[in-house]
Design a protein around this motif. Structure first.
Motif, PDB file in Angstrom:
ATOM      1  N   GLY A 177      28.373  -3.264  17.330  1.00  9.65           N
ATOM      2  CA  GLY A 177      27.585  -4.482  17.151  1.00  9.65           C
ATOM      3  C   GLY A 177      28.419  -5.746  17.192  1.00  9.65           C
ATOM      4  O   GLY A 177      28.073  -6.748  16.584  1.00  9.65           O
ATOM      5  N   ASN A 178      29.555  -5.698  17.929  1.00 14.84           N
ATOM      6  CA  ASN A 178      30.519  -6.802  17.968  1.00 14.84           C
ATOM      7  C   ASN A 178      31.102  -7.110  16.588  1.00 14.84           C
ATOM      8  O   ASN A 178      31.609  -8.201  16.340  1.00 14.84           O
ATOM      9  CB  ASN A 178      29.906  -8.083  18.572  1.00 14.84           C
ATOM     10  N   GLY A 179      31.023  -6.121  15.690  1.00 22.03           N
ATOM     11  CA  GLY A 179      31.637  -6.248  14.364  1.00 22.03           C
ATOM     12  C   GLY A 179      33.032  -5.660  14.369  1.00 22.03           C
ATOM     13  O   GLY A 179      33.699  -5.604  15.413  1.00 22.03           O
ATOM     14  N   PRO A 212      24.902  -7.647  13.616  1.00 24.23           N
ATOM     15  CA  PRO A 212      25.109  -6.194  13.569  1.00 24.23           C
ATOM     16  C   PRO A 212      24.428  -5.552  12.361  1.00 24.23           C
ATOM     17  O   PRO A 212      25.015  -5.425  11.289  1.00 24.23           O
ATOM     18  CB  PRO A 212      26.637  -6.044  13.504  1.00 24.23           C
ATOM     19  N   ASN A 213      23.167  -5.192  12.544  1.00 27.41           N
ATOM     20  CA  ASN A 213      22.409  -4.508  11.501  1.00 27.41           C
ATOM     21  C   ASN A 213      21.526  -3.453  12.155  1.00 27.41           C
ATOM     22  O   ASN A 213      20.398  -3.732  12.562  1.00 27.41           O
ATOM     23  CB  ASN A 213      21.546  -5.502  10.715  1.00 27.41           C
ATOM     24  N   ASP A 239      27.153  -1.576  10.709  1.00 25.34           N
ATOM     25  CA  ASP A 239      26.941  -2.995  10.397  1.00 25.34           C
ATOM     26  C   ASP A 239      28.281  -3.724  10.577  1.00 25.34           C
ATOM     27  O   ASP A 239      29.283  -3.105  10.936  1.00 25.34           O
ATOM     28  CB  ASP A 239      26.341  -3.176   8.997  1.00 25.34           C
ATOM     29  N   GLY A 240      28.287  -5.033  10.338  1.00 19.94           N
ATOM     30  CA  GLY A 240      29.439  -5.859  10.705  1.00 19.94           C
ATOM     31  C   GLY A 240      30.748  -5.478  10.044  1.00 19.94           C
ATOM     32  O   GLY A 240      31.800  -5.461  10.688  1.00 19.94           O
TER      33      GLY A 240
END
Length: 451
Positions: A177-179, A212-213, A239-240
């Motif tokens: 998530g780009n986290g 990012p969830n 998530d992030g």
């Protein structure tokens, strides 16, 4: 100075940048943390958000001026701060992160020695008061500052949870998530036989593909599409700050966190026969039956990381799981990790010869559940009372460990007010009766709407 009050929550600090959280407030939190805990040394780290690095520097300055030595582990996930705090045997740790909040938010998560949580009941309110009033004592010493890379030791620790010789060359879709999760996958992949399909892999605090969830259904499509396009064995999304991970089976179906708790309990009981497993009270039948059938001890705890960690320490539990995708591990300082769960699931798939879909299908049919349904209500307390009264003469048992749990012969539900937002959360499960579960879920939602 009212902004302090809005950023401090039940378990952590979370606020909008810059009005609720900024460098000046971060500095004050550092001073207050040092004043309250009087730590010799503190680990800090920060997530991939655009403001995280500068906030962490202001935090470090506050800690140092408060007399604490700062060990900066750099950009990381929340669990890496937990790991470093216990691994380096220091007096506390702080991660600058807002996890899955919108991109204009940031925050902090705090632990003390041995990575024990600091939340509302255990010092967070004191830190808030000291920061708000700026009532810290001047320190006689200025703390030092150094950077340290603890990731290699962290990766080594993760690999201790599985027997890498038993792992099969699975094809895995991972969506960071780009986290922050992508960097850990890059660091660990050479030691595992898996083929990775990487989606939204690069860390980017602009969140070009949304926050990012993975609990939001609209965020799941890229993972599902990649699983189907590559015919992968499973999918993982985080998530992030990657302290929660979410699973998809080989068909792309999202696997409810409830069934993952059962799978991980099973994985640990293979390795630690007769161990204690802690779970939350929202959905319980599947976990309890699995644990008891394998000779383990299923222990119910109030929902929320501080309660689960405390109960696990008390019971010396090897694993604790919440259906919200938080998984806690005794050997990980009783903290939650979003990396250990997928390693264990991959090992279970490898050893059992069953797909993730097969592993959960049997349990899903045995105990179908509604998944968590949120409703915004004016008066949560009155609604819970009305629902309890409505079912009072039919229930086999009633439990108030966390909100309202009512159990009947063939079905049960848990209804609880959120600690963090103005909603009540409903979970319903049945004994091998999908239609009954659905009927009771609809009935409860209608009852609540009219209460």
């Amino acid at each position: 100075m009212g902004e302090f009050l809005s950023a401090f929550k039940a378990y952590d600090v979370r606020g909008r940048i810059p009005d609720e959280l900024n460098d000046d407030i971060a500095y004050a939190i550092g001073r207050a943390y040092a004043d309250y805990l009087k730590p010799q040394s503190v680990v800090i780290g920060y997530d991939i958000r655009l403001t995280s690095h500068t906030l962490s520097q202001a935090l470090a300055r506050g800690l140092q001026e408060g007399g604490a030595d700062v060990i900066d582990i750099g950009q990381c996930g929340t669990e890496e701060v937990y790991f470093a705090t216990s691994h380096l045997q220091v007096d506390g740790g702080i991660c600058v992160t807002a996890s899955h909040n919108p991109k204009d938010y940031n925050g902090m998560k705090f632990v003390r020695e041995q990575s024990k949580p600091i939340s509302g009941d255990t010092g967070l309110k004191d830190i808030e008061r000291i920061a708000h009033q700026r009532s810290w004592q001047d320190s006689e010493r200025q703390g030092s500052y150094r950077q340290q890379d603890t990731r290699p030791a962290y990766i080594q620790h993760l690999l201790e949870y599985v027997d890498t010789s038993k792992l099969k060359p699975l094809k895995i879709v991972c969506n960071a998530g780009n986290g922050g999760a992508g960097a850990v996958i890059d660091a660990i992949e050479s030691q595992l036989p898996f083929e990775w399909i990487k989606v939204h892999h690069q860390a980017d605090g602009e969140f070009p593909n949304g926050v990012p969830n993975p609990l939001l259904e609209e965020n799941r499509a890229p993972t599902i599409e990649a699983i189907q396009a590559h015919q992968a064995d499973l999918g993982i999304a985080w998530d992030g700050d990657f302290d929660r991970c979410f699973f998809f089976d080989g068909s792309g179906a999202f696997v409810e966190g409830y069934y993952i708790v059962g799978l991980l309990a099973e994985a640990f009981l293979h390795k630690h026969p007769a161990a204690s497993i802690v779970h939350d009270p929202r959905l319980v039948w599947n976990t309890a039956e699995l644990v008891e059938s394998m000779g383990g001890q299923a222990i119910q705890s109030k929902t929320g990381h501080a309660f689960i960690k405390e109960r696990m320490r008390k019971e010396d539990a090897v694993y604790g799981g919440e259906m919200s995708a938080h998984h806690y591990f005794r050997d990980f300082a009783y903290c939650d990790s979003g990396m250990i769960p997928w390693l264990l699931v991959a090992e279970l798939i490898s050893v059992s010869g069953k797909s993730l879909g097969q592993l959960v299908q049997e349990r899903t049919e045995r105990f179908p559940c509604s998944g968590e349904i949120n409703s915004r209500l004016q008066d949560a307390k009155a609604t819970l009372a009305a629902v309890e009264q409505h079912f009072a003469d039919q229930a086999v048992s009633v439990d108030h460990t966390d909100g309202l749990s009512m159990t009947f012969e063939q079905w049960r539900f848990n209804l609880r007010a959120s600690n963090t937002e103005p909603v009540v959360r409903l979970n319903v499960e049945s004994r091998a009766d999908q239609a009954l579960m659905q009927e009771k879920t609809d009935y409860l939602l209608a009852l609540m709407a009219n209460a």
